[in-house]
Design an enzyme around this catalytic site. Structure first.
Site, PDB file in Angstrom:
ATOM      1  N   TYR A  47       0.631  -1.355   0.017  1.00 47.28           N
ATOM      2  CA  TYR A  47      -0.154  -0.005   0.103  1.00 47.28           C
ATOM      3  C   TYR A  47       0.918   1.155  -0.069  1.00 47.28           C
ATOM      4  CZ  TYR A  47      -4.122  -3.110   1.439  1.00 47.28           C
ATOM      5  OH  TYR A  47      -5.001  -4.091   1.482  1.00 47.28           O
ATOM      6  N   HIS A 103       0.034 -11.741   1.486  1.00 47.33           N
ATOM      7  CA  HIS A 103      -0.830 -10.914   0.948  1.00 47.33           C
ATOM      8  C   HIS A 103      -1.610 -11.553  -0.149  1.00 47.33           C
ATOM      9  CE1 HIS A 103      -1.618  -6.431  -0.159  1.00 47.33           C
ATOM     10  NE2 HIS A 103      -2.638  -7.227  -0.331  1.00 47.33           N
TER      11      HIS A 103
END
Length: 272
Positions: A47, A103
């Site tokens: 992110y 992830h």
């Protein structure tokens, strides 16, 4: 804050997603969320916002141990999750995270050594719990079979995307499920069926969609918002009580609308 409790973690049911929040706006949003009562903040190395997320946590003004923090190792870095977590902790300026996730799965990097390395990080106190994200049911079974203490699977989940196979595996093994994009990247907000249910409760369609997730056993949701009014509305969804009629109307909605499907996604039909 309502909390999910399993053998491996205690996690607030509602969290703040931070994907696409950046810089000072991200730090402000995180601090504001904590001020409103959020105690679950979700980020990831991909992110590119762990530094402002960490700043927001500090600016939130509550003791570190009262905030549940999740971060994730990117799928190309699964060969060395220790280095990834060390870098994340440095950016966050934290000594540990509460949950450290894979992830996305990577078929080119064996899963067992990755989870073994993450288990060692847990044992050393750098992560209170470990888990995975974007794992279909069959891959979640594989993760559990490694013997690692898998605590959570974070997946796209909302009123128009079924995750029943994943939920069945998770319930069997006492694994929490965190729903990301719980509002379908905003695509569910104006759905007429949800709006109709909301009118009966004096609520919005978005609150109905969140309430449907949050009433489920061991399911958390992490809607992203940078606006205080939306954060407040999402918190209010915790207290919205759906009826049997409401649930039937939601069950009749399509259940095959996936909003997140990058080129490196696993074969979702494994979960069919």
């Amino acid at each position: 804050m309502h909390v999910i409790e399993t053998a491996h973690l205690a996690m607030p049911k509602l969290g703040l997603g931070t994907w696409a929040l950046k810089g000072a706006d991200c730090a402000r949003a995180v601090a504001e969320a904590i001020g409103l009562g959020y105690r679950h903040i979700d980020t990831a190395e991909m992110y590119d916002n762990e530094e402002p997320v960490g700043q927001g946590i500090r600016d939130g003004g509550v003791p570190r141990e009262q905030v549940f923090v999740t971060t994730k190792v990117w799928w190309t870095n699964l060969g060395d999750p220790g280095a990834a977590l060390a870098a994340s902790l440095k950016r966050l300026r934290l000594d540990y995270v509460d949950l450290f996730l894979v992830h996305w799965p990577n078929p080119q990097i064996p899963l067992a050594p990755t989870l073994a390395a993450m288990t060692r990080l847990k044992e050393r106190g750098f992560a209170r719990a470990i888990g995975v994200a974007n794992f279909p049911a069959t891959l979640l079974e594989e993760a559990v079979a490694t013997g690692a203490p898998v605590a959570c699977n974070q997946v796209e989940y909302h009123v128009m995307l079924s995750q029943e196979p994943v939920l069945r595996v998770a319930r069997t093994h006492d694994i929490a499920v965190t729903a990301y994009s719980p509002l379908g990247k905003g695509g569910l907000v104006d759905d007429p069926a949800l709006a109709g249910i909301g009118r009966r409760h004096g609520a919005s369609g978005a609150q109905v969609a969140l309430a449907w997730l949050l009433e489920q056993d061991r399911v958390a949701a992490i809607p992203k918002s940078g606006r205080g009014e939306n954060m407040r509305a999402n918190l209010a969804a915790l207290d919205l009580r759906l009826t049997t009629e409401d649930r039937a109307a939601i069950a009749a909605l399509p259940k095959d609308r996936r909003f997140v499907n990058p080129s490196w996604s696993p074969a979702w039909d494994q979960a069919a």
